[in-house]
Design an enzyme around this catalytic site. Structure first.
Site, mmCIF file in Angstrom:
data_model
loop_
_atom_site.group_PDB
_atom_site.id
_atom_site.type_symbol
_atom_site.label_atom_id
_atom_site.label_comp_id
_atom_site.label_asym_id
_atom_site.label_seq_id
_atom_site.Cartn_x
_atom_site.Cartn_y
_atom_site.Cartn_z
ATOM 1 N N PRO A 143 0.780 -1.247 0.000
ATOM 2 C CA PRO A 143 0.000 0.000 0.000
ATOM 3 C C PRO A 143 0.813 1.299 0.000
ATOM 4 O O PRO A 143 0.787 2.065 0.963
ATOM 5 C CB PRO A 143 -0.840 -0.133 1.267
ATOM 6 C CG PRO A 143 0.027 -0.930 2.192
ATOM 7 C CD PRO A 143 0.750 -1.913 1.301
ATOM 8 N N CYS A 144 1.491 1.572 -1.099
ATOM 9 C CA CYS A 144 2.234 2.824 -1.202
ATOM 10 C C CYS A 144 1.286 4.024 -1.173
ATOM 11 O O CYS A 144 1.697 5.131 -0.832
ATOM 12 C CB CYS A 144 3.106 2.837 -2.452
ATOM 13 S SG CYS A 144 2.219 2.561 -3.987
ATOM 14 N N HIS A 145 0.009 3.785 -1.491
ATOM 15 C CA HIS A 145 -0.968 4.877 -1.451
ATOM 16 C C HIS A 145 -1.186 5.386 -0.026
ATOM 17 O O HIS A 145 -1.686 6.492 0.161
ATOM 18 C CB HIS A 145 -2.301 4.436 -2.071
ATOM 19 C CG HIS A 145 -2.936 3.269 -1.393
ATOM 20 N ND1 HIS A 145 -2.580 1.968 -1.698
ATOM 21 C CD2 HIS A 145 -3.880 3.193 -0.422
ATOM 22 C CE1 HIS A 145 -3.302 1.140 -0.938
ATOM 23 N NE2 HIS A 145 -4.088 1.863 -0.157
#
Length: 179
Positions: A143-145
Site C-alpha cells: 500500500p504505497c498509497h
C-alpha cells in the site's frame, strides 16, 4: 528498472480485468504476485509488465490468476484489505525494505515519507523512500498509497491520476487535504 539475474528463466503469468479505477493487471511468478498495475487500458497495463520484465516469458493465464485479480479488485473497493497474498517483491534491498515497511501500515491509516524513513532507521532518506514508493511493482497490495506528504496532503502516485485519492477514500483514510 530492476532486472533480476533469474529473469531470463522466469515465466510470468498475468490476467487483466476492469475496476472502478481502470484496467487492472495482476501478474505472478512461481513465487507470488510480482506486478499489479492500474492503467487506462489492458494494453497499457500489459506494456508496463513487459517493460518491467523484458527477458521473462510472459503468458496470459486468466483462469489461474482469477482469484488474485478478485483480491486486488476487493482491495480497490476497500474490502478484504488484510487478506494474505503471496508476493514476489523484486527490487533492490532498499526498495524491498521500504515495501516491507509499507505492508505494516494498517488499512485506513497513513504515514508520511519521513515516518517510513524513520521506521527503517534511515531518517534522511525521505526522497529515496518516495522513489521506492514510486517504483512499487505491486500497487494496491503493497500500500504505497498510504504514504503521504508531511503536511498531510496526498502527494504523488505513479499510477493514474486520482487513483491514490480513490484508494485512500475506499479505506476511509483520506487526509485533511484533498490534494
Amino acid at each position: 528498472m530492476y532486472v533480476d539475474s533469474e529473469e531470463a528463466r522466469m515465466t510470468i503469468r498475468f490476467t487483466t480485468g476492469q475496476s472502478p479505477l481502470g484496467s487492472v493487471l495482476v501478474a505472478a511468478s512461481d513465487k507470488g504476485i510480482c506486478t499489479v498495475s492500474v492503467r487506462e487500458s489492458d494494453a497499457g497495463a500489459e506494456e508496463t509488465l513487459r517493460a518491467r520484465f523484458p527477458k521473462a516469458e510472459i503468458k496470459r493465464d486468466d483462469a489461474a490468476l482469477s482469484p488474485a485479480l478478485e483480491t486486488v479488485r476487493e482491495r480497490i473497493a476497500g474490502r478484504k484489505l488484510d487478506a494474505e497474498v503471496p508476493l514476489d517483491l523484486q527490487g533492490t534491498d532498499f526498495q524491498r525494505e521500504v515495501w516491507n515497511q509499507l505492508l505494516s501500515i494498517p488499512a485506513g491509516s497513513t504515514r508520511s515519507y519521513l515516518d517510513v524513513a524513520q521506521a527503517i532507521k534511515r531518517p534522511k532518506a525521505t526522497r529515496a523512500v518516495a522513489q521506492a514508493c514510486g517504483a512499487n511493482p505491486v500497487a494496491v497490495v503493497v500500500p504505497c498509497h498510504r504514504v503521504v506528504m508531511n503536511d498531510g496532503s496526498i502527494g504523488g502516485y505513479s499510477g493514474l491520476p486520482g487513483v491514490k485519492k480513490a484508494l485512500l477514500a475506499a479505506e476511509g483514510a483520506l487526509t485533511a487535504s484533498p490534494d
